[in-house]
Enzyme design. Structure first.
Site, short mmCIF file in Angstrom:
data_model
loop_
_atom_site.label_atom_id
_atom_site.label_comp_id
_atom_site.label_asym_id
_atom_site.label_seq_id
_atom_site.Cartn_x
_atom_site.Cartn_y
_atom_site.Cartn_z
N ASP A 1 4.82 -4.95 -4.16
CA ASP A 1 4.57 -4.82 -2.73
C ASP A 1 3.79 -6.00 -2.15
O ASP A 1 3.69 -6.14 -0.94
CB ASP A 1 3.85 -3.50 -2.42
CG ASP A 1 2.50 -3.37 -3.11
OD1 ASP A 1 2.44 -3.61 -4.33
OD2 ASP A 1 1.50 -3.02 -2.44
N HIS B 1 -4.12 -2.12 3.28
CA HIS B 1 -3.40 -1.56 2.12
C HIS B 1 -3.72 -0.06 2.06
O HIS B 1 -4.19 0.46 1.04
CB HIS B 1 -3.82 -2.26 0.84
CG HIS B 1 -2.90 -2.00 -0.33
ND1 HIS B 1 -2.91 -0.82 -1.03
CD2 HIS B 1 -1.95 -2.76 -0.92
CE1 HIS B 1 -2.03 -0.87 -2.01
NE2 HIS B 1 -1.41 -2.03 -1.96
N HIS C 1 -2.14 -10.98 -6.65
CA HIS C 1 -1.58 -10.54 -7.93
C HIS C 1 -0.09 -10.33 -7.70
O HIS C 1 0.41 -10.62 -6.60
CB HIS C 1 -2.28 -9.27 -8.44
CG HIS C 1 -2.10 -8.06 -7.57
ND1 HIS C 1 -2.62 -7.97 -6.30
CD2 HIS C 1 -1.46 -6.88 -7.80
CE1 HIS C 1 -2.31 -6.79 -5.78
NE2 HIS C 1 -1.60 -6.12 -6.65
N HIS D 1 -8.56 -4.51 -11.12
CA HIS D 1 -7.32 -3.81 -10.77
C HIS D 1 -6.58 -3.44 -12.06
O HIS D 1 -5.35 -3.43 -12.12
CB HIS D 1 -6.46 -4.70 -9.88
CG HIS D 1 -5.34 -4.00 -9.17
ND1 HIS D 1 -5.47 -2.76 -8.59
CD2 HIS D 1 -4.05 -4.38 -8.92
CE1 HIS D 1 -4.33 -2.40 -8.03
NE2 HIS D 1 -3.44 -3.37 -8.23
#
Length: 355
Positions: A114, A305, A110, A207
């Site tokens: 970051d 992550h 996506h 998400h």
């Protein structure tokens, strides 16, 4: 005894004085030795045929000097694919002995900052380290065209400087930048790459409100790896990753995060405190990731992550919470530089550190 002590002090003083006097020549010799070793390291050349997954970044937007932004590298036979490219991801690839010049494509889950803010250095090194004659392919869902166009625009002047300085033989003009390779997923998953025994499947993840957001499954020589990207607990991830040997899953520990959010609130920083509250609902907890890995029948779960930052390993048990009780396989708190190797026709998962 006093004479021995005095003698030792004199010897130590002489050694220190010599080191200071000859610091330039000693330093030059040490540097020459290190410089000779740098070009010779090529971890890809030493990898046996199989499916390999390396962690070139296990961090998040929260600052952590020990971890780069989200970055994974998948090696299947001779194919080298990078999944997401956070800040300092390309630096870590180099430290791991993996040249960006050998990367065949970048796959994005996506477009959160970051996950993309390291694309520039990867594009540059892909071009200059490999004398590439075609741009870096960047695969992703709808919107990847806009991301790639932005990086290409930002690097246009730099591109011209490199050609003017080094010459077209070293940096072929056709090889700079990146080329978008968008794909769509009509249902819940779709094959986006296939060749040389490797199948790459993209699958939708939760998400929200970030859409599209995907994870990836890699199948090669009877072994399989899944990378979640950023995802809350996802039924589609479980379904798509059924039978995978290893799942790399994002993980956020709410109990620890709330402590940080409360500190910001106590300091009167309500905006930052709200951000810490907001991010809880679109990442999986370590416990939820463990439940997903168990339901998918995976052999190993690797958490990445990581939110909040974990500056030392002593914090790992607190971060994991009840996750070990919810998954029968092995759970690894990911660290930058880890490499997991899955040999063909085997259940083995080998692990080592490349940096």
């Amino acid at each position: 005894m006093k004479r021995i002590g005095v003698g030792l002090l004199i010897v130590a003083a002489i050694v220190m004085a010599s080191a200071f006097l000859f610091q330039q020549s000693i330093g030059q010799a040490l540097f020459q030795r290190a410089a000779q070793a740098v070009p010779g390291r090529d971890e890809l050349a030493s990898l046996k045929d199989g499916l390999h997954i390396g962690l070139c970044g296990t961090g998040s937007p929260m600052i952590n000097p020990r971890r780069a932004g989200p970055c994974n590298v998948v090696v299947a036979g001779k194919q080298v694919l990078v999944v997401d490219m956070g800040e300092n991801g390309n630096r870590n690839l180099n430290l791991m002995g993996i040249s960006a010049g050998e990367v065949d494509a970048l796959l994005l889950t996506h477009f959160h900052s970051d996950h993309i803010d390291g694309i520039g250095p990867l594009m540059l090194y892909h071009w200059t380290r490999g004398a590439r004659t075609a741009p870096l392919p960047v695969y992703g869902p709808e919107g990847v065209e806009q991301v790639v166009a932005g990086f290409n625009a930002a690097y246009t002047l730099d591109h011209s400087y490199r050609i003017a300085h080094h010459g077209e033989k070293v940096v072929p003009p056709s090889g700079g930048g990146a080329a978008a390779r968008p794909f769509t997923i009509p249902g819940n998953k779709a094959i986006v790459m296939r060749g040389s025994g490797l199948t790459v499947t993209a699958f939708k993840v939760d998400h929200d409100p970030i859409r599209p957001a995907v994870g990836y499954r890699f199948d090669y020589q009877g072994r399989a790896v899944c990378i979640s990207g950023d995802a809350a607990k996802s039924a589609n991830l479980i379904a798509t990753c059924k039978g995978a040997d290893l799942i790399v899953h994002d993980a956020l520990q709410p109990r620890m995060l709330r402590e940080i959010g409360a500190s910001f609130a106590a300091q009167g920083n309500a905006n930052t405190a709200k951000i810490f509250t907001d991010i809880e609902d679109y990442h999986a907890t370590p416990e939820q990731a463990a439940e997903s890995a168990q339901a998918a029948g995976a052999r190993m779960l690797v958490l990445s992550h990581l939110v909040p930052p974990l500056p030392f390993t002593y914090l790992y048990p607190a971060f994991l919470g009840d996750a070990p009780a919810r998954f029968e396989g092995g759970i690894v708190v990911g660290e930058d530089g880890m490499l997991f190797s899955l040999p063909p026709k085997s259940d083995a998962i080998e692990r080592r550190k490349l940096m």
